[in-house]
Motif scaffolding. Sequence first.
Motif, PDB file in Angstrom:
ATOM      1  N   HIS A 244      12.071  13.150  25.314  1.00  0.00           N
ATOM      2  CA  HIS A 244      12.706  13.703  26.525  1.00  0.00           C
ATOM      3  C   HIS A 244      13.894  14.585  26.136  1.00  0.00           C
ATOM      4  O   HIS A 244      15.018  14.113  25.969  1.00  0.00           O
TER       5      HIS A 244
ATOM      6  N   HIS B  16      15.658  18.697  26.682  1.00  0.00           N
ATOM      7  CA  HIS B  16      15.685  19.995  27.375  1.00  0.00           C
ATOM      8  C   HIS B  16      16.153  21.052  26.380  1.00  0.00           C
ATOM      9  O   HIS B  16      17.280  20.971  25.893  1.00  0.00           O
TER      10      HIS B  16
ATOM     11  N   MET C 155      11.123  19.500  27.927  1.00  0.00           N
ATOM     12  CA  MET C 155      10.878  19.463  29.374  1.00  0.00           C
ATOM     13  C   MET C 155      10.672  20.867  29.963  1.00  0.00           C
ATOM     14  O   MET C 155      11.201  21.850  29.448  1.00  0.00           O
TER      15      MET C 155
ATOM     16  N   LYS D  46       5.071  16.695  33.645  1.00  0.00           N
ATOM     17  CA  LYS D  46       6.332  16.137  34.165  1.00  0.00           C
ATOM     18  C   LYS D  46       6.398  16.409  35.656  1.00  0.00           C
ATOM     19  O   LYS D  46       6.216  17.541  36.115  1.00  0.00           O
TER      20      LYS D  46
ATOM     21  N   HIS E 115      13.955   7.950  31.901  1.00  0.00           N
ATOM     22  CA  HIS E 115      15.342   7.496  32.100  1.00  0.00           C
ATOM     23  C   HIS E 115      15.562   6.468  33.203  1.00  0.00           C
ATOM     24  O   HIS E 115      16.279   6.710  34.175  1.00  0.00           O
TER      25      HIS E 115
ATOM     26  N   ASP F 136      17.103  12.362  26.683  1.00  0.00           N
ATOM     27  CA  ASP F 136      17.334  13.258  27.824  1.00  0.00           C
ATOM     28  C   ASP F 136      18.426  14.276  27.458  1.00  0.00           C
ATOM     29  O   ASP F 136      19.322  14.565  28.252  1.00  0.00           O
TER      30      ASP F 136
END
Length: 351
Positions: A17, A19, A49, A102, A160, A232
């Motif tokens: 996960h 970005h 993502m 996603k 998450h 994340d």
Amino acid sequence: MKINNGLMVLPGMADVHVHLRVPGGEHKEDYRTGSAAALAGGITSLMAMPNTTPPIITLEDWQTAQKKANEESLCDVALFAGASVTFLESLPELSRYAPALKLYMDLTYGELRVDGLDNLARIAQLWPREKVLALHAEGDSVKTGLDLAKKYHRRVHFCHISRKEEIEWIAAAKNQGLLVTCEVTPHHLFLNESDAKRLGPLGDMRPRLAKQSDLDALWAHINTTIDCVASDHAPHTLAEKQNSENPPPGVPGLESTLPLLLTAAAEGRLSYERLVALLAVNPRRIYGLPEQPETWIEVDPKACYVFPEHSLYTKCGWSPFSGFPVQGRIRKVVLRGKDAVKDGVVHEFVR
Ligand code: DOR
Ligand code: ZN
Ligand code: ZN
């Protein structure tokens, strides 16, 4: 656990996960800086993502981005595709290429969000049952996600998870035999609401930081319900976080995840074996990520220092964990037989 000259030899970690902000947010992070940060943090494989600008929602978007990621990244990068109501019909074709979908059920950074039970149900039916449908779901949306998994006999992965009731619902669903998996982030394991106050905008993300009782509940499920830990990693610049009317939510995490988990292992909060399950074995299994031959990391489990020990490789250049005392230093990362990192320096990388 293999120990060699006082160093622990572990598999390269997999962060499912992340970005990376390509396309459209390259001033925050790009494939090269993000993958360098991953390697510096002991991560040799990551999944990025699709909430980019524009978002990655068609087969063409996905293929273009995946090609660029392969060309520019220093570690293995696999891209999620994003679910959008505009392209429902193309999901079956997309599923032949993209490793996972996603689905954003709640409001967060970016424009990707799917509203309405009908749309959610169609996506849950159109995306192949055995392929991962990863959800950004908070609170009641977790219940809706569990209903989808049950009704359509399909795999669902919860990103998450951060609240006591959410992890308990997922535990109950697993006991009933539903095909669900879940991840938690280091920030939801190590930071609570008082940290959110102390950090101000630098401690703001979705889901928001929770109460200590929620953290305690997550830790109580660390050996059972929780399948993996993922960062994340959501980089935004310090200027965007600190000097804007409406700071974007998200915190970076690629370089702090493993040091924090190694610290917890040194303190006896989880075993080193469990750490490897959460950060390497299970995430690869959930997403079917390829094995990486001749790939490992070497860690000094005794070394204590204040994070970060070196300047960060993430382009955003900050961490909510700056100043945290940690135990466990990444001495070396070997990727496919080549030294990728030695003592904090990522090779083949020009700043
Ligand atoms: O805090 C967050 N930031 N949560 C998300 O779901 C998205 C992420 C981002 O992309 O910045
Ligand atoms: Zn999310
Ligand atoms: Zn995210």
